[in-house]
Design a protein around this motif. Structure first.
Motif, short mmCIF file in Angstrom:
data_model
loop_
_atom_site.label_atom_id
_atom_site.label_comp_id
_atom_site.label_asym_id
_atom_site.label_seq_id
_atom_site.Cartn_x
_atom_site.Cartn_y
_atom_site.Cartn_z
N LEU A 58 -23.88 -15.64 -27.45
CA LEU A 58 -24.60 -15.29 -26.22
C LEU A 58 -23.96 -15.95 -24.99
O LEU A 58 -23.79 -15.32 -23.94
CB LEU A 58 -26.06 -15.68 -26.33
CG LEU A 58 -26.86 -14.92 -27.41
CD1 LEU A 58 -28.29 -15.44 -27.48
CD2 LEU A 58 -26.86 -13.42 -27.14
N ALA A 59 -23.59 -17.22 -25.13
CA ALA A 59 -22.89 -17.89 -24.02
C ALA A 59 -21.53 -17.24 -23.77
O ALA A 59 -21.12 -17.09 -22.60
CB ALA A 59 -22.72 -19.37 -24.34
N LEU A 60 -20.86 -16.83 -24.83
CA LEU A 60 -19.56 -16.17 -24.67
C LEU A 60 -19.71 -14.87 -23.88
O LEU A 60 -18.90 -14.57 -22.98
CB LEU A 60 -18.96 -15.89 -26.06
CG LEU A 60 -17.68 -15.05 -26.10
CD1 LEU A 60 -16.54 -15.74 -25.37
CD2 LEU A 60 -17.28 -14.77 -27.56
N ILE A 61 -20.73 -14.08 -24.19
CA ILE A 61 -20.92 -12.81 -23.50
C ILE A 61 -21.27 -13.04 -22.02
O ILE A 61 -20.75 -12.34 -21.13
CB ILE A 61 -22.03 -12.00 -24.21
CG1 ILE A 61 -21.54 -11.56 -25.60
CG2 ILE A 61 -22.44 -10.78 -23.38
CD1 ILE A 61 -22.62 -11.02 -26.51
N LYS A 62 -22.12 -14.03 -21.76
CA LYS A 62 -22.45 -14.33 -20.36
C LYS A 62 -21.23 -14.79 -19.59
O LYS A 62 -21.02 -14.42 -18.41
CB LYS A 62 -23.54 -15.40 -20.31
CG LYS A 62 -24.90 -14.90 -20.81
CD LYS A 62 -25.91 -16.05 -20.89
CE LYS A 62 -27.25 -15.55 -21.45
NZ LYS A 62 -28.21 -16.67 -21.63
N ALA A 63 -20.39 -15.60 -20.23
CA ALA A 63 -19.15 -16.06 -19.57
C ALA A 63 -18.22 -14.88 -19.33
O ALA A 63 -17.58 -14.77 -18.27
CB ALA A 63 -18.47 -17.11 -20.44
#
Length: 840
Positions: A693-698
């Protein structure tokens, strides 16, 4: 808290109670366990043939010979029978023998006999829940010399031979007719190096029936079973084997039977000959109630070798029945219409030119040979005699007598063979479910790197019935390994089942419950799975299942190792969808650490993290490490396998995968990453620690600056819906591509420009080694054990928050992620060397 635990115990109680009657199989194994514990071994001989089809084959021959012994009356002789009505004739023959009893297969009487018989005899396999007691003697006679490939020579052997291997490893005696068959046991079934019983190489007991059968009695039984036989005519019998890819679901081939009967009868002298079809035992059980099969069809309740004693001409295909018929000296004809197809799936041990009779695909040829049988027999007499010489060297009508003299009287001077269990160290590795993750690929890689000149290796695995991908991975395991797929399940009385579940499912470890722990059940379960075998080393390579950790601890005399593939304290506390799925099970696994000889992490740093978090006074000196090996050959092979296909300006990867039956293949197209984009790729199950999820937001932030960027996520898991929602909410549809699990991810990765792994915690990620093998630039999150996965100037390290991940990807876009050199061969040498030191 106390009330909560008591409620949990009550819940476990109700769960165990309901599960014990959940199915007929569950009830049966539980009832068997009750008898197993309560019943003492007595002077009983239990006979079973072809899953209790009748009084047949070598068990019947051994029974008949026992009747000639002076100690026959000292034993009760129990026959397991599946269909009492079908076997009415033969049952009536022995109904007045006071110490002979018949029990219905799978009945309570059958289960009790299994638990208290001194001698248990089978020509096939006992059910998956059966466990031989130490006081019992198990004699497995098997059911014929193979023409078709068997054991691990089969293409789907790692799954297909599961219960057969379990039975063989439990058997005290395996019966063999000749050196070739003994070698089948030792080599095709990989018993050499592990099997601790004895192979009696003195012939097939069932061959005695050919020498001693009463012709009038055989004909009388055939008439009783509805066969329209004329005692004054010669007999031609067609006896094909079963066909198909699944022994439990054979192709029935009824039309072929009728075609054979019609054509042969219409073109031979029916005043001289009569023609019958004998379906294979496995086929008969599916067709026995068909009303059209009367008169010309011989039921499977007739003993085959007694029947062969009155047959004048045998027509068969690749059935082992022809080896038995050699004892008669009468002609054999081979009608094999589908040989090439069969050889393509399964294979045969002998070429056609070595068969003791002519072969053909055409039924017309068979008719011609029958009408000229004298000349045909003369033409093949020399090769016939050679087959007799090697296949039936000890068949003399007294094989059963010799077998009993060896087993009951301890008579010496006979041909006995043993497996060599001293030449190599015996290693058992448990993986469990072969699900798609790093542990599975680390396991498969280790097996590819083993030194098989030094170690005899057994892999214990499982795969769900509907998990085709996992089953395929089981089939792909290194061929030097003896793969044992878990079959059946434990047998336990209610108290054992309940206390086991309390220990594993509640986390309660007080003195009362610990004193009640069912160690006897686990001793029994180890014997159920592995028979009489002993290992030098047992390795719990999974490290996540308390049941199997406990099971391996019951390996008598073995050194015991358990693996840690991750920061396990973090794994135990991990939250998925508001729950902590590993908290109780890992807590239980941790409680078992003191009983293992070594606790092995997948890297030095992972070891240090786990030792710091998990060590106790009893385990402080037990922590070791060995780096994951890399399956370099798999990567190279996969890069060659995928076919590139260009259509409408797009590049597709053509993947070939087998379906569940393993008999046909399906093609699947997957769009490859496009060259005109900058493609980031990551691999990992969709779970909290992978930080998707953090990867997608980044990436959403990066995508605004670099519209040509794409993110590819290979994997699947419990967070898939959340990830899909995040992609939609960030307006990244078409820019973040979810591939799911891919059996061959390397061709896909190779078309991407950068590999990123932003995990919150890991062990030693194999995906990084795989990406390095592909020489991909790497962006790696600073998880706790990351130092074991880095090279000098070989990656960009980042923090795992959203902003740091964005900055890391931006650095790649700016050309600031370093390149490096990596030798997978040298890496594997060092990693396997670390592993082997653990076994010193």
């Amino acid at each position: 808290m106390i009330q909560t635990k008591l409620e949990h115990v009550k819940k476990v109680y109700n769960h165990v109670k309901s599960n014990r009657n959940k199915s007929e199989y569950s009830k049966r194994r539980c009832d068997y366990a009750e008898y197993y514990k309560k019943c003492k071994v007595k002077n009983i001989v239990l006979y079973e043939a072809f899953a209790a089809r009748g009084m047949l084959c070598s068990p019947y021959a051994l029974f008949k010979e026992f009747m000639n012994r002076s100690d026959f009356d000292k034993y009760e002789h129990v026959w397991a029978i599946y269909d009492m009505e079908d076997n009415e004739y033969i049952i009536n023959k022995y109904k007045n023998v006071s110490n002979v009893r018949f029990v219905e297969f799978n009945s309570n009487e059958y289960l009790k006999a299994l638990a208290e018989a001194k001698y248990i005899i089978n020509n096939s396999t006992f059910p998956g829940f059966v466990t031989k007691k130490d006081e019992q003697i198990y004699i497995n006679t098997w059911h014929g010399i193979p023409l078709k490939t068997l054991g691990y020579d089969l293409p789907d052997a790692n799954i297909a031979v599961a219960n057969t291997m379990r039975n063989f490893l439990s058997a005290d005696y395996l019966i063999s007719p000749n050196k070739f068959h003994s070698d089948i046991y030792l080599k095709a079934y990989k018993l050499d190096g592990l099997y601790e019983g004895t192979i009696i190489e003195e012939g097939q007991p069932r061959s005695d029936m050919i020498y001693h059968a009463d012709r009038d009695e055989v004909i009388d039984q055939l008439k009783h079973e509805g066969v329209t036989i004329d005692p004054n005519k010669k007999i031609i019998m067609y006896a094909p084997t079963w066909k198909g890819s699944d022994f439990g679901k054979p192709e029935l081939g009824l039309n072929a039977y009728f075609e054979f009967l019609d054509k042969v009868k219409s073109r031979i002298d029916t005043e001289k000959y009569q023609v019958f079809v004998k379906p294979h035992q496995q086929v008969y059980r599916f067709i026995k109630d068909d009303p059209s099969l009367s008169g010309d069809f011989i039921p499977a309740t007739i003993d085959t070798n007694s029947l062969l004693s009155i047959v004048d001409i045998l027509v068969s295909d690749y059935s082992s029945i022809y080896f038995d018929f050699l004892d008669t000296g009468r002609p054999i004809l081979f009608y094999i219409p589908d040989l090439e197809m069969y050889k393509g799936y399964r294979g045969v041990y002998f070429p056609l030119e070595e068969l003791p009779g002519p072969t053909t695909k055409e039924l017309d040829d068979v008719v011609g040979w029958i009408n000229n049988i004298g000349d045909v027999q003369k033409e093949y007499q020399e090769i016939y005699n050679k087959n007799v010489e090697w296949a039936c060297p000890r068949d003399d009508g007294n094989v059963s007598k010799k077998v009993w003299e060896i087993i009951l009287d301890g008579k010496e001077g006979y041909n006995l063979r043993k497996a060599d269990t001293k030449k190599k160290k015996r290693v058992l590795l448990f993986r469990g479910t072969m699900s798609e993750n790093g542990i599975t690929h680390s396991f498969m890689s280790l097996l590819n790197n083993f030194d098989y000149d030094k170690y005899d290796v057994t892999a214990y695995v499982s795969a769900g019935a509907n998990d085709t991908a996992a089953k395929n991975r089981v089939l792909e395991l290194n061929k030097n390994v003896r793969t044992l797929k878990r079959v059946g399940t434990w047998n336990a009385d209610f108290k054992e089942d309940f206390m086991k579940e309390v220990f594993f499912e509640t986390g309660i470890k007080n003195d009362f419950f610990m004193k009640q722990f069912p160690h006897d059940m686990f001793d029994r379960e180890f014997r159920r799975c592995f028979g009489q075998t002993h290992f030098d080393y047992v390795i719990d390579f999974s490290g996540y299942s308390p049941f199997f950790s406990m099971l391996l601890l019951h390996a008598e005399g073995a050194k015991k190792l358990i693996w840690q593939h991750n920061d396990l304290k973090a794994d135990r506390e991990k939250v998925v969808n508001g729950k902590q799925p590993h908290i109780i099970k890992l807590r239980t696994v941790f409680s078992l650490y003191p009983y293992f000889d070594k606790i092995v992490s997948c890297s030095k740093t992972v070891m240090e993290v786990n030792k710091k978090n998990l060590q106790t006074p009893k385990t402080k000196d037990k922590f070791f490490y060995a780096a994951n090996t890399l399956n370099f050959d798999r990567i190279q092979a996969c890069l060659k396998e995928d076919i590139e296909l260009k259509m409408n300006g797009k590049v597709y990867l053509v993947k070939t995968e087998q379906d569940e039956s393993e008999s046909t293949k399906k093609l699947e197209l997957m769009e490859a990453p496009r060259e005109n984009y900058i493609n980031f790729v990551t691999i990992g199950r969709m779970s909290t620690e992978k930080n998707h999820l953090a990867l997608i937001k980044a990436f959403a932030k990066l995508s605004k600056e670099y519209p040509q960027a794409r993110l590819h996520i290979i994997g699947d898991g419990t967070l898939k819906q959340q990830i899909e929602k995040e992609i939609f909410d960030q307006n990244l549809t078409g820019k973040v591509i979810l591939t799911g699990n891919i059996s061959n991810p390397f061709a896909y990765m190779k078309r991407c420009q950068c590999f990123i792994l932003p995990s919150l915690h890991e062990g030693q990620p194999i995906v990084l080694l795989e990406a390095r093998t592909l020489q991909m630039p790497l962006i790696i999150g600073k998880f706790s054990s990351v130092s074991d996965s880095v090279m000098e100037n070989g990656q960009l390290l980042i923090d795992t928050d959203e902003e740091s991940i964005y900055q890391g990807m931006k650095e790649f876009m700016l050309g600031n992620v370093p390149s490096y050199s990596f030798s997978p061969e040298r890496y594997n040498e060092e990693a396997y060397g670390d592993f082997e030191k653990l076994l010193d």
